[in-house]
Design a protein around this motif. Structure first.
Motif, PDB file in Angstrom:
ATOM      1  N   GLY A  53      74.467 -28.441 -31.926  1.00  0.00           N
ATOM      2  CA  GLY A  53      74.252 -28.943 -33.301  1.00  0.00           C
ATOM      3  C   GLY A  53      73.410 -27.785 -34.065  1.00  0.00           C
ATOM      4  O   GLY A  53      72.830 -26.837 -33.623  1.00  0.00           O
ATOM      5  N   SER A  54      73.108 -27.953 -35.464  1.00  0.00           N
ATOM      6  CA  SER A  54      72.397 -27.159 -36.429  1.00  0.00           C
ATOM      7  C   SER A  54      70.801 -27.288 -36.382  1.00  0.00           C
ATOM      8  O   SER A  54      70.347 -28.538 -35.843  1.00  0.00           O
ATOM      9  N   PRO A  55      70.227 -26.122 -36.649  1.00  0.00           N
ATOM     10  CA  PRO A  55      68.715 -26.407 -36.733  1.00  0.00           C
ATOM     11  C   PRO A  55      68.071 -27.380 -37.963  1.00  0.00           C
ATOM     12  O   PRO A  55      66.991 -27.348 -37.750  1.00  0.00           O
ATOM     13  N   GLN A  56      68.980 -27.652 -38.853  1.00  0.00           N
ATOM     14  CA  GLN A  56      68.513 -28.480 -39.557  1.00  0.00           C
ATOM     15  C   GLN A  56      69.491 -29.565 -40.184  1.00  0.00           C
ATOM     16  O   GLN A  56      70.666 -29.371 -40.027  1.00  0.00           O
ATOM     17  N   GLY A  57      69.207 -30.507 -41.259  1.00  0.00           N
ATOM     18  CA  GLY A  57      69.856 -31.629 -41.475  1.00  0.00           C
ATOM     19  C   GLY A  57      70.059 -32.735 -40.699  1.00  0.00           C
ATOM     20  O   GLY A  57      69.676 -32.923 -39.615  1.00  0.00           O
ATOM     21  N   GLY A  58      70.551 -33.729 -41.345  1.00  0.00           N
ATOM     22  CA  GLY A  58      70.268 -35.062 -40.956  1.00  0.00           C
ATOM     23  C   GLY A  58      71.766 -35.462 -39.814  1.00  0.00           C
ATOM     24  O   GLY A  58      71.542 -36.271 -38.786  1.00  0.00           O
ATOM     25  N   ILE A  59      72.889 -34.814 -40.076  1.00  0.00           N
ATOM     26  CA  ILE A  59      74.217 -35.044 -39.362  1.00  0.00           C
ATOM     27  C   ILE A  59      74.551 -33.681 -38.821  1.00  0.00           C
ATOM     28  O   ILE A  59      75.054 -32.983 -39.797  1.00  0.00           O
ATOM     29  N   CYS A  60      74.566 -33.606 -37.578  1.00  0.00           N
ATOM     30  CA  CYS A  60      74.939 -32.357 -37.147  1.00  0.00           C
ATOM     31  C   CYS A  60      75.761 -32.455 -35.837  1.00  0.00           C
ATOM     32  O   CYS A  60      75.547 -32.623 -34.646  1.00  0.00           O
ATOM     33  N   PRO A  61      76.832 -31.974 -36.082  1.00  0.00           N
ATOM     34  CA  PRO A  61      77.937 -32.077 -35.214  1.00  0.00           C
ATOM     35  C   PRO A  61      78.079 -30.838 -34.155  1.00  0.00           C
ATOM     36  O   PRO A  61      77.414 -29.828 -34.561  1.00  0.00           O
ATOM     37  N   SER A  62      78.438 -30.954 -33.133  1.00  0.00           N
ATOM     38  CA  SER A  62      78.602 -29.913 -32.113  1.00  0.00           C
ATOM     39  C   SER A  62      79.977 -29.988 -31.560  1.00  0.00           C
ATOM     40  O   SER A  62      79.999 -30.812 -30.627  1.00  0.00           O
ATOM     41  N   GLU A  63      80.657 -28.944 -31.754  1.00  0.00           N
ATOM     42  CA  GLU A  63      82.233 -28.799 -31.106  1.00  0.00           C
ATOM     43  C   GLU A  63      81.663 -28.704 -29.587  1.00  0.00           C
ATOM     44  O   GLU A  63      82.503 -29.308 -28.622  1.00  0.00           O
ATOM     45  N   ASP A  64      81.213 -27.626 -29.002  1.00  0.00           N
ATOM     46  CA  ASP A  64      80.995 -27.355 -27.868  1.00  0.00           C
ATOM     47  C   ASP A  64      80.263 -28.475 -27.029  1.00  0.00           C
ATOM     48  O   ASP A  64      80.772 -28.574 -25.899  1.00  0.00           O
ATOM     49  N   MET A  65      79.469 -29.302 -27.630  1.00  0.00           N
ATOM     50  CA  MET A  65      78.969 -30.352 -26.744  1.00  0.00           C
ATOM     51  C   MET A  65      79.372 -31.470 -26.900  1.00  0.00           C
ATOM     52  O   MET A  65      78.898 -32.618 -26.558  1.00  0.00           O
ATOM     53  N   HIS A  66      80.699 -31.635 -27.744  1.00  0.00           N
ATOM     54  CA  HIS A  66      81.237 -32.716 -27.901  1.00  0.00           C
ATOM     55  C   HIS A  66      80.209 -33.864 -28.451  1.00  0.00           C
ATOM     56  O   HIS A  66      80.311 -35.179 -27.790  1.00  0.00           O
ATOM     57  N   SER A  67      79.446 -33.491 -29.453  1.00  0.00           N
ATOM     58  CA  SER A  67      78.315 -34.448 -29.964  1.00  0.00           C
ATOM     59  C   SER A  67      78.358 -34.285 -31.365  1.00  0.00           C
ATOM     60  O   SER A  67      78.608 -33.215 -32.046  1.00  0.00           O
ATOM     61  N   VAL A  68      77.895 -35.306 -32.019  1.00  0.00           N
ATOM     62  CA  VAL A  68      77.354 -35.444 -33.291  1.00  0.00           C
ATOM     63  C   VAL A  68      76.140 -36.078 -33.363  1.00  0.00           C
ATOM     64  O   VAL A  68      75.911 -37.301 -33.028  1.00  0.00           O
ATOM     65  N   ASN A  69      75.124 -35.183 -33.575  1.00  0.00           N
ATOM     66  CA  ASN A  69      73.693 -35.645 -33.640  1.00  0.00           C
ATOM     67  C   ASN A  69      73.144 -36.197 -34.858  1.00  0.00           C
ATOM     68  O   ASN A  69      73.144 -35.673 -35.881  1.00  0.00           O
TER      69      ASN A  69
END
Length: 373
Positions: A25-41
């Protein structure tokens, strides 16, 4: 940082740097997708949310599938959207299943001692509710202006922390605010590739071992007239059961009749109802402000659906107040076909009308605007 340090379990408190090491995920923001980790934080900040007119958290009132965690979409001012750059985060949540990602929820708890580094508590993994993935809601933003926000309904996907401090506060007072009709649509449902995907049904249907919670007082209510939103008229759900088909049919029927009333020059919307002492928000299907008619729609004309609609509309109509109207609205059930004569008899007993769609597409019933049937 060792591999063991990257392990984060529900209830653990971590900095965003530590969370990114484990889940991306990204270092800021409320909705942080991560393709590598198969996650939306998903990061929730109670202070920011309250200022922006909403609360994220668990509903105190569960249902037959267990508990629901409400998470408000991206956008601090103006109407939220699924479109363009502004709607990218909301689309990431909606598409998480088709993109093989889980939803991970974090809530801010404070800062590291002696620094400005925020800390977040991990609640666990979630998925969108398969029957009702989100609802549109009217709130007052921090600037005092009304706006529409998308509230995602999350179901636990695995182990989660269900802490009392994460329960949404119950309604404290009664307010009744009439909001003129204002079209706020999610056009991506008509053309976006996300519409061909599937929303998962929760793996864990009922949360076990939940601590008992005292029933909150239920004394007063508030009603807010808002724009109806068919959450998905063409959404393909993973489980093609009769229930999910009925949900889709109900949304399509409501949207069709709303369009019919609009074309007849009627002002249409819905009522958003908050009951004092409860955390959940009720929402009616359709309200005709021109003729003061409240509609409850169902996706089939079965006996079960008619009886359910009857109970709902008798409940909701108690709270519907309109300027210049002292009486309760006329109550009408909207169906895709005529019910049986026996159901007409039942509805007549409670002074509830019927509007149904005939085989040729016309709407039939006493509540249909004159000259338009």
């Amino acid at each position: 940082m060792t591999a063991s340090a990257k392990v984060i379990n529900p209830g653990d408190v971590r900095t965003r740097t530590e969370i990114r090491a484990a889940f991306g995920g990204s270092p800021q923001g409320g909705i942080c997708p991560s393709e590598d980790m198969h996650s939306v934080n998903l990061y929730s900040d109670p202070d920011v949310g309250e200022q922006a007119g909403y609360y994220d958290g668990w509903l105190a009132e569960g249902d037959e599938l267990g508990s629901v965690f409400e998470y408000t979409g991206a956008g601090k001012s103006g109407d939220q959207t699924f479109d363009g750059v502004a709607g990218a985060g909301n689309r990431a949540i909606l598409r998480h299943a088709e993109q093989d990602r889980v939803l991970r929820v974090f809530t801010r708890v404070g800062k590291l001692p002696g620094s400005d580094t925020k800390t977040h508590r991990y609640l666990g993994t979630f998925t969108l509710d398969g029957m009702e993935p989100y609802v549109w809601r009217r709130v007052h933003g921090e600037d005092g202006q009304e706006r529409s926000v998308v509230v995602f309904r999350l179901r636990q996907e695995g182990e989660v922390q269900h802490a009392e401090q994460d329960v949404i506060p119950p309604a404290e007072e009664t307010t009744a605010e009439f909001v003129p009709f204002r079209a706020v649509t999610a056009a991506m449902f008509q053309s976006d590739p996300a519409t061909s995907s599937a929303l998962p049904l929760p793996k864990q249907r009922v949360r076990k071992g939940a601590a008992g919670r005292k029933a909150a007082p239920n004394a007063e209510t508030s009603g807010t007239f808002v724009v109806p939103e068919a959450f998905s008229t063409k959404l393909s759900l993973r489980a093609a059961t009769a229930a999910t088909v009925a949900v889709r049919h109900e949304a399509e029927l409501t949207q069709a009749y709303k369009g019919f009333l609009d074309s007849a020059g009627h002002q249409t919307g819905a009522f958003q109802i908050k009951v004092k002492g409860l955390t959940s928000t009720l929402r009616t299907d359709l309200y005709d402000a021109t003729d003061h008619v409240l509609y409850e729609a169902k996706g089939s004309n079965s006996r079960e659906d008619v009886r359910m609609a009857l109970g709902q509309i008798l409940d909701y109509s108690r709270y519907v107040k309109a300027p210049g109207r002292g009486e309760e609205p006329k109550r009408v059930i909207l169906l895709p076909a005529a019910p049986t004569p026996d159901m007409y008899t039942l509805l007549d007993r409670y002074d509830v009308g019927v509007v149904y769609q005939s085989d040729d597409g016309r709407f039939v019933g006493e509540a249909v605007p004159k000259g338009e049937q």
